[in-house]
Design an enzyme around this catalytic site. Structure first.
Site, mmCIF file in Angstrom:
data_model
loop_
_atom_site.group_PDB
_atom_site.id
_atom_site.type_symbol
_atom_site.label_atom_id
_atom_site.label_comp_id
_atom_site.label_asym_id
_atom_site.label_seq_id
_atom_site.Cartn_x
_atom_site.Cartn_y
_atom_site.Cartn_z
ATOM 1 N N LYS A 44 32.972 45.153 35.603
ATOM 2 C CA LYS A 44 34.387 45.130 36.017
ATOM 3 C C LYS A 44 35.237 46.047 35.138
ATOM 4 O O LYS A 44 36.462 46.050 35.218
ATOM 5 C CB LYS A 44 34.946 43.711 35.927
ATOM 6 C CG LYS A 44 34.372 42.724 36.896
ATOM 7 C CD LYS A 44 35.271 41.490 37.039
ATOM 8 C CE LYS A 44 35.292 40.622 35.827
ATOM 9 N NZ LYS A 44 36.067 39.369 36.032
ATOM 10 N N LYS A 46 35.907 45.589 32.110
ATOM 11 C CA LYS A 46 36.750 44.751 31.256
ATOM 12 C C LYS A 46 36.004 44.504 29.958
ATOM 13 O O LYS A 46 34.828 44.160 29.968
ATOM 14 C CB LYS A 46 37.017 43.403 31.941
ATOM 15 C CG LYS A 46 38.203 43.398 32.868
ATOM 16 C CD LYS A 46 38.601 41.954 33.227
ATOM 17 C CE LYS A 46 40.052 41.888 33.650
ATOM 18 N NZ LYS A 46 40.497 40.523 33.934
HETATM 19 N N1 C2G Z 1 45.953 34.900 36.680
HETATM 20 C C1 C2G Z 1 47.206 34.401 37.050
HETATM 21 N N2 C2G Z 1 48.306 34.809 36.380
HETATM 22 C C2 C2G Z 1 48.207 35.687 35.345
HETATM 23 C C3 C2G Z 1 46.942 36.187 34.963
HETATM 24 C C4 C2G Z 1 45.818 35.772 35.648
HETATM 25 O O1 C2G Z 1 47.305 33.594 37.989
HETATM 26 N N3 C2G Z 1 49.338 36.069 34.694
HETATM 27 C C5 C2G Z 1 44.777 34.448 37.435
HETATM 28 C C6 C2G Z 1 44.069 35.593 38.152
HETATM 29 O O2 C2G Z 1 44.706 35.876 39.395
HETATM 30 C C7 C2G Z 1 42.660 35.021 38.338
HETATM 31 C C8 C2G Z 1 42.497 34.123 37.090
HETATM 32 O O3 C2G Z 1 43.825 33.898 36.554
HETATM 33 O O4 C2G Z 1 42.604 34.193 39.500
HETATM 34 C C9 C2G Z 1 41.621 34.753 36.033
HETATM 35 O O5 C2G Z 1 42.163 36.003 35.696
HETATM 36 P P1 C2G Z 1 41.168 37.118 35.083
HETATM 37 O O6 C2G Z 1 40.413 36.525 33.959
HETATM 38 O O7 C2G Z 1 41.945 38.365 34.891
HETATM 39 O O8 C2G Z 1 40.163 37.284 36.304
HETATM 40 P P2 C2G Z 1 39.619 38.649 36.969
HETATM 41 O O9 C2G Z 1 39.217 39.611 35.939
HETATM 42 O O10 C2G Z 1 40.627 39.028 37.989
HETATM 43 O O11 C2G Z 1 38.255 38.117 37.627
HETATM 44 O O12 C2G Z 1 34.997 37.712 41.019
HETATM 45 C C10 C2G Z 1 36.375 37.652 40.701
HETATM 46 C C11 C2G Z 1 36.647 38.202 39.324
HETATM 47 O O13 C2G Z 1 35.753 37.676 38.360
HETATM 48 C C12 C2G Z 1 38.092 37.873 38.961
#
Ligand code: C2G
Length: 130
Positions: A44, A46
């Site tokens: 990803k 990340k």
């Molecule tokens: N999130 C949120 N508000 C934020 C930051 C994050 O609601 N200010 C939510 C994201 O939308 C996600 C969850 O928290 O649903 C986890 O965020 P991340 O760890 O950034 O997840 P991501 O990298 O988007 O991984 O297969 C799907 C991926 O693994 C999603």
């Protein structure tokens, strides 16, 4: 027993994450979090501050989380939904529409993201203080 699943990296856990987990858990009785492995984070593009095991330990301490499983790839969602008998799949709305193919297997809900907070922002702020 209504079972909910959500996916993510959940690095440097913050109130935006908690807000998502709390609302996801409130949609059922049991919340599974598929936590991105360190290897999947690389896919990803990340880089997380905490390792998978550290992020897992932190998430397991959250009152809204019932089970943490590894997310190793983009392709495992359908098998996860079957294996864990999931009724509802939840993601923040930055993913709006991206997982609609799962509607054949369970309810798909996108929840509004919490504004003005992110792991990246927190990490940048802290590194600027060193
Ligand atoms: N999130 C949120 N508000 C934020 C930051 C994050 O609601 N200010 C939510 C994201 O939308 C996600 C969850 O928290 O649903 C986890 O965020 P991340 O760890 O950034 O997840 P991501 O990298 O988007 O991984 O297969 C799907 C991926 O693994 C999603």
């Amino acid at each position: 027993m209504k079972r909910v699943i959500t996916y993510g990296t959940y690095d440097v856990l913050h109130y935006g994450h908690i807000n998502l987990l709390k609302r996801a858990r409130a949609l059922g009785d049991y919340l599974v979090v598929a936590l991105s492995s360190d290897e999947f984070n690389a896919i990803k593009n990340k880089k997380s501050y905490y390792t998978y095991e550290q992020r897992k330990t932190i998430l397991e301490a959250c009152r809204y989380v019932d089970l943490v499983i590894p997310e190793n790839n983009w392709e495992q969602k359908i098998s996860d939904i079957k294996e864990y008998k999931i009724d509802t799949f939840v993601m923040g709305d930055d993913w709006e529409g991206k997982f609609d193919f799962l509607k054949d297997y369970c309810e798909v809900i996108y929840l509004p993201r919490t504004p003005d907070v992110s792991s990246t922002q927190t990490k940048n702020y802290l590194s600027s203080k060193i």
